[in-house]
Each structure stands twice: as structure tokens, then as C-alpha cells.
Design an enzyme around this catalytic site. Structure first.
Site, PDB file in Angstrom:
ATOM      1  N   GLN A   1      -5.354   3.894  -6.671  1.00 21.78           N
ATOM      2  CA  GLN A   1      -6.458   4.233  -5.774  1.00 21.78           C
ATOM      3  C   GLN A   1      -6.795   5.704  -6.031  1.00 21.78           C
ATOM      4  O   GLN A   1      -5.939   6.578  -5.849  1.00 21.78           O
ATOM      5  CB  GLN A   1      -6.037   4.020  -4.316  1.00 21.78           C
ATOM      6  CG  GLN A   1      -7.185   4.208  -3.346  1.00 21.78           C
ATOM      7  CD  GLN A   1      -6.742   4.243  -1.896  1.00 21.78           C
ATOM      8  OE1 GLN A   1      -5.577   4.522  -1.596  1.00 21.78           O
ATOM      9  NE2 GLN A   1      -7.659   3.987  -0.989  1.00 21.78           N
TER      10      GLN A   1
ATOM     11  N   HIS B   1      28.673  26.191   4.364  1.00 26.33           N
ATOM     12  CA  HIS B   1      29.775  26.660   5.211  1.00 26.33           C
ATOM     13  C   HIS B   1      29.311  27.046   6.608  1.00 26.33           C
ATOM     14  O   HIS B   1      28.239  27.585   6.794  1.00 26.33           O
ATOM     15  CB  HIS B   1      30.497  27.887   4.632  1.00 26.33           C
ATOM     16  CG  HIS B   1      29.998  28.374   3.341  1.00 26.33           C
ATOM     17  ND1 HIS B   1      30.776  28.450   2.218  1.00 26.33           N
ATOM     18  CD2 HIS B   1      28.769  28.802   2.949  1.00 26.33           C
ATOM     19  CE1 HIS B   1      30.076  28.903   1.214  1.00 26.33           C
ATOM     20  NE2 HIS B   1      28.857  29.122   1.616  1.00 26.33           N
TER      21      HIS B   1
ATOM     22  N   GLY C   1      -0.978   6.522   0.042  1.00 26.10           N
ATOM     23  CA  GLY C   1      -1.219   7.629   0.982  1.00 26.10           C
ATOM     24  C   GLY C   1      -0.375   8.848   0.632  1.00 26.10           C
ATOM     25  O   GLY C   1       0.636   8.745  -0.066  1.00 26.10           O
TER      26      GLY C   1
ATOM     27  N   LEU D   1       0.841  -1.203   0.000  1.00 22.63           N
ATOM     28  CA  LEU D   1       0.000   0.000   0.000  1.00 22.63           C
ATOM     29  C   LEU D   1       0.874   1.251   0.000  1.00 22.63           C
ATOM     30  O   LEU D   1       1.586   1.512   0.969  1.00 22.63           O
ATOM     31  CB  LEU D   1      -0.916   0.001   1.226  1.00 22.63           C
ATOM     32  CG  LEU D   1      -1.783  -1.247   1.412  1.00 22.63           C
ATOM     33  CD1 LEU D   1      -2.727  -1.066   2.592  1.00 22.63           C
ATOM     34  CD2 LEU D   1      -2.556  -1.570   0.141  1.00 22.63           C
TER      35      LEU D   1
ATOM     36  N   ASN E   1      -1.080  -4.247  16.474  1.00 22.79           N
ATOM     37  CA  ASN E   1      -1.139  -4.601  15.050  1.00 22.79           C
ATOM     38  C   ASN E   1      -0.036  -3.870  14.287  1.00 22.79           C
ATOM     39  O   ASN E   1       0.069  -2.649  14.353  1.00 22.79           O
ATOM     40  CB  ASN E   1      -2.520  -4.189  14.529  1.00 22.79           C
ATOM     41  CG  ASN E   1      -2.670  -4.431  13.044  1.00 22.79           C
ATOM     42  OD1 ASN E   1      -1.851  -5.112  12.427  1.00 22.79           O
ATOM     43  ND2 ASN E   1      -3.731  -3.871  12.477  1.00 22.79           N
TER      44      ASN E   1
HETATM   45  P1  TTP Z   1      -1.378   6.023   6.840  1.00 20.89           P
HETATM   46  O1  TTP Z   1       0.030   6.222   7.285  1.00 20.89           O
HETATM   47  O2  TTP Z   1      -2.425   5.858   7.873  1.00 20.89           O
HETATM   48  O3  TTP Z   1      -1.824   7.189   5.875  1.00 20.89           O
HETATM   49  P2  TTP Z   1      -0.951   8.083   4.925  1.00 20.89           P
HETATM   50  O4  TTP Z   1       0.187   7.339   4.345  1.00 20.89           O
HETATM   51  O5  TTP Z   1      -1.885   8.702   3.942  1.00 20.89           O
HETATM   52  O6  TTP Z   1      -0.342   9.185   5.886  1.00 20.89           O
HETATM   53  P3  TTP Z   1      -1.063  10.374   6.705  1.00 20.89           P
HETATM   54  O7  TTP Z   1      -1.991   9.736   7.691  1.00 20.89           O
HETATM   55  O8  TTP Z   1       0.090  11.069   7.349  1.00 20.89           O
HETATM   56  O9  TTP Z   1      -1.761  11.261   5.716  1.00 20.89           O
HETATM   57  O10 TTP Z   1      -1.484   4.772   5.865  1.00 20.89           O
HETATM   58  C1  TTP Z   1      -1.059   3.476   6.186  1.00 20.89           C
HETATM   59  C2  TTP Z   1      -0.645   2.799   4.905  1.00 20.89           C
HETATM   60  O11 TTP Z   1      -1.734   2.609   4.006  1.00 20.89           O
HETATM   61  C3  TTP Z   1       0.361   3.562   4.134  1.00 20.89           C
HETATM   62  O12 TTP Z   1       1.240   2.622   3.574  1.00 20.89           O
HETATM   63  C4  TTP Z   1      -0.443   4.266   3.053  1.00 20.89           C
HETATM   64  C5  TTP Z   1      -1.551   3.307   2.805  1.00 20.89           C
HETATM   65  N1  TTP Z   1      -2.845   3.900   2.457  1.00 20.89           N
HETATM   66  C6  TTP Z   1      -3.302   3.775   1.157  1.00 20.89           C
HETATM   67  O13 TTP Z   1      -2.630   3.217   0.286  1.00 20.89           O
HETATM   68  N2  TTP Z   1      -4.536   4.288   0.864  1.00 20.89           N
HETATM   69  C7  TTP Z   1      -5.318   4.896   1.793  1.00 20.89           C
HETATM   70  O14 TTP Z   1      -6.442   5.320   1.464  1.00 20.89           O
HETATM   71  C8  TTP Z   1      -4.809   5.025   3.137  1.00 20.89           C
HETATM   72  C9  TTP Z   1      -5.623   5.684   4.198  1.00 20.89           C
HETATM   73  C10 TTP Z   1      -3.578   4.514   3.419  1.00 20.89           C
END
Ligand code: TTP
Length: 394
Positions: free
Chosen positions: A78, A309, A9, A6, A161
Site C-alpha cells: 500500500q 545495575h 499502518g 493489514l 466491531n
Molecule cells: P490503525 O491502527 O487505525 O492505524 P495504524 O496502524 O496506522 O496506527 P496509527 O493510527 O497509530 O497511526 O489501523 C488498523 C489496521 O489497519 C492496522 O492493522 C493497520 C492497518 N492499516 C493499513 O494497512 N493501511 C491503512 O491505510 C490504515 C489506515 C490502516
């Protein structure tokens, strides 16, 4: 088995560092965070990677291309950041009739434990923590996960988790979970369905790091820089001193009078010195420059960052192409010795670090003799005046 990573984000909590790159592409030692995640999956034996991209997704695609370390890489997009279950659902066309793993593209894992997790079938990775009340906490009985509760006042265990799962193939039909209270479709709700239908094992990881906020990027670099095999492939002056684990990549140069005290990584195209002191754990990124009479300690200098520097940079993260004027001094310690605070999404939070310096977004420029307060954030392209004492984010 194959793995879904994933990486869609934005990384709003790590702004301004994510203002032009997605958080999974921020550097940890010699590669982006998500490459460490991919390494873990590849070393655990996956035969395909499916990377879910979104915000600034091209950076992730350009990095991996269509294969990584001999493993084919597919991409899914996504469209909206609607949650981790939604991110896996975006990869639906790539999900097959086999079990699959899901890993967060911004987490560092203990690779041996992940290899074990991939072997045991439906499973969830967890870490033992002293205070689980801020985590998703696993409920277990007889070596089986029986439930997961978010941020409980009375935690059922000390197993937090760690955001890495092995799901059975049928889980691809269970991704349409309703939105949670915070309005996101959560992968933990998919896990809850898997728990109802199957035996899910908890696998305890010795080490895990979720890179959410800027100081966690420092922690990630502390971890991975410490694991580098020392090697001096670039040009290192006979009049430089190298102590401890130091890597100078081919195409980097270290001039006379420099002291490098590892763990330190000087990346290709970077130059250090003359007469600089670089102390670990420090990453001097590609094409970055640390010049005369500069001290850098426990910091990350991203690609093209320059501290030319007479400056001091401690416990700080300097984004792409930052330029610190001569005499810029970072303060990284409070007089009351309390942990340094930093503003994350408008809220002051403790970094938990006694020493923490500044976070400078891409292309920040400081005027000569700028004094920067501990925990300061400078947004992309921000500037400071010559001689200015800066103690408010800008
Ligand atoms: P998070 O760290 O919760 O979300 P983020 O990466 O967007 O960061 P922030 O909360 O600072 O905005 O996400 C956990 C993991 O999931 C991370 O690997 C990103 C992924 N993710 C997605 O791919 N799609 C999503 O809609 C969300 C919420 C997370």
C-alpha cells in the site's frame, strides 16, 4: 478460504516504539504482533495469507518470507496510508473468486471464535463492551448485521466491531468506497455494501485487543505471556529461584541470586543477573540484559535493551537497544492514585492504568541516577543527564 492481513499502518499513536519498526512487528511474548494474527488465521484453516505492507514493510517480509507454518504468503504494497479499504484494494491482484477474511495485523483475537467466524460465511467479529460510544457499533436483527455506526451517541447495541471480517468474493469489486470524514477509505464502508447485498452474521469474540497505544502493547504481553508453556531451556543457575510460569529460552542465561516470578519470558541471547528480581508479566527480549540488583516488573524489554545495575523498571516499555544507566528509577504510580496519563499525538490521554511507567524509543540512554516520571515518553536516541529528574517527554 484465504486471509488478508493489514500491516501497512505506521502506528503513529505508539511512537516512539514504531520509529524504526512498523507497529505489527513489535514484540508480544515470543513473536511480533502480526505473527499472532497470522497464527489465528492459520489455526482457523486458511490456505493462503496475503499481507499488506507499507511503512517499513521489509521487516514484515523478512519475518514471514514466502510461507508461514506451511501456508504460502503473498505480499501487496500500500503506497499511501489511505485507509483500511484502500489497504485491501492494494491487494486486489491477489483477491480470487473465493470468499476471503480480513484481519488487522495489530490485533489479538480469540482463536476459537475466529475459527467459527471463518465457518459461518459473510461475518464480522464483535466484542461486547460496556460503553460502545467510542467504537464502530453493530446494528443487528435476527442474528444478522443490519448496519454499523461509528462512535454513536446512542449505540444500537453493545457489540463493538473487532476489525475481523469474512467477505464474499464479490466484495473485491466494492473496495472503491469514498473517503470518510477523517479522509480515509474505510473497510466499514465496504462492510456496509456487503450488508446490503448479503446476510452478514455477527460473531462474538470472548477476547480481543487492538494494540494502538503503548500500554496496549503491555496488555498484549500480559495476555500472551500468560499462555506460554513453562520451560527452562537456557542456562539457569542452581542459585536462582523460579516461581510461576517462566520460560527461559535456549541460549539465554539466568545467574545466581535471580528471582523470576512468572509470567516471565527470557528470550534467546538474553542474560539476567546476578541478583535481579524479574516479576511478571515481563518479556526480556533477545540479547537484552538485566543486571545486578535490578528489579523489572510488568514490562517489555525489546531486543538488546540493557538495564545493567541498581535500577527499577515497572510497567514500562523499553525499545530496541535502550540503555538505562545505574540507579535509573522509574516511577509508575501517582500520589493521587489517579490513572497515569501519557501523551499520544500531542494530546494527554488517560492510560486507564493506575500503574504505568515509561516508554523509551530505540537507543535511549539514561544517565546514572535518572528519575523518570510516570507516563513519560522518551523519543528514539534521547538521553538524560546523571541525577536528572525527568518529568517532561523528550
Ligand atoms: P490503525 O491502527 O487505525 O492505524 P495504524 O496502524 O496506522 O496506527 P496509527 O493510527 O497509530 O497511526 O489501523 C488498523 C489496521 O489497519 C492496522 O492493522 C493497520 C492497518 N492499516 C493499513 O494497512 N493501511 C491503512 O491505510 C490504515 C489506515 C490502516
Amino acid at each position: 478460504m484465504y486471509a488478508v492481513l493489514l500491516a501497512a499502518g505506521e502506528g503513529t499513536r505508539i511512537r516512539p516504539l514504531s520509529s524504526d519498526v512498523p507497529k505489527p512487528m513489535l514484540p508480544v511474548a515470543d513473536r511480533p504482533i502480526v505473527a499472532h494474527t497470522a497464527d489465528t488465521a492459520v489455526e482457523a484453516g486458511v490456505d493462503k495469507l496475503v499481507v499488506v505492507v507499507g511503512y517499513e514493510g521489509d521487516a514484515v517480509r523478512d519475518y514471514f518470507g514466502d510461507s508461514y507454518r506451511g501456508v504460502p504468503v503473498d505480499y501487496a504494497v500500500q503506497r499511501e496510508r489511505a485507509g483500511t479499504a484502500d489497504a485491501v484494494a492494494a491487494a486486489r491482484d491477489h483477491l480470487t473468486a473465493e470468499p476471503f477474511a480480513v484481519l488487522n495485523g495489530d490485533n489479538l483475537y480469540d482463536p476459537d471464535a475466529i475459527a467459527h467466524l471463518f465457518e459461518v460465511g459473510p461475518a464480522v467479529g464483535a466484542v461486547r463492551v460496556d460503553d460502545p460510544t467510542n467504537y464502530g457499533v453493530l446494528e443487528t436483527a435476527d442474528e444478522t448485521v443490519t448496519g454499523i455506526v461509528e462512535k454513536p451517541d446512542e449505540p444500537p447495541s453493545t457489540l463493538a466491531n473487532a476489525g475481523v471480517y469474512v467477505f464474499p468474493a464479490q466484495a473485491r469489486n466494492w473496495l472503491e468506497v469514498p473517503a470518510s470524514e477523517r479522509g480515509e477509505r474505510e473497510i466499514t464502508d465496504v462492510l456496509a455494501r456487503v450488508i446490503e447485498a448479503d446476510t452478514v452474521r455477527p460473531v462474538v469474540l470472548d477476547r480481543w485487543l487492538d494494540v494502538g497505544r503503548p500500554w496496549e502493547l503491555l496488555a498484549a504481553n500480559e495476555w500472551k505471556l500468560d499462555e506460554l508453556e513453562p520451560r527452562l531451556e537456557g542456562t539457569v543457575s542452581d542459585d536462582a529461584v523460579v516461581r510461576g510460569p517462566v520460560v527461559v529460552e535456549s541460549g539465554a542465561s539466568v545467574d545466581a541470586g535471580v528471582v523470576l516470578e512468572g509470567p516471565v519470558l527470557i528470550r534467546s541471547g538474553a542474560s539476567v543477573g546476578p541478583n535481579a528480581y524479574v516479576r511478571g508479566a515481563t518479556l526480556v527480549g533477545e540479547d537484552a540484559h538485566v543486571g545486578h540488583a535490578v528489579e523489572v516488573k510488568n514490562s517489555v524489554l525489546m531486543q538488546g535493551a540493557t538495564v545493567g545495575h541498581l535500577s527499577y523498571v515497572g510497567d514500562s516499555v523499553l525499545g530496541r537497544d535502550v540503555n538505562f544507566g545505574a540507579g535509573t528509577t522509574v516511577a509508575n504510580l501517582r500520589h493521587d492514585d489517579e490513572p497515569v496519563e501519557h501523551t499520544v499525538k500531542g494530546e494527554r490521554v488517560s492510560t486507564g492504568r493506575r500503574k504505568f511507567g515509561v516508554v523509551a524509543g530505540p537507543e535511549v540512554k539514561t544517565g546514572i541516577d535518572s528519575s523518570l516520571a510516570p507516563g513519560l515518553a522518551l523519543s528514539a536516541n534521547a538521553t538524560t543527564d546523571p541525577g536528572e529528574v525527568v518529568d517532561r517527554d523528550r
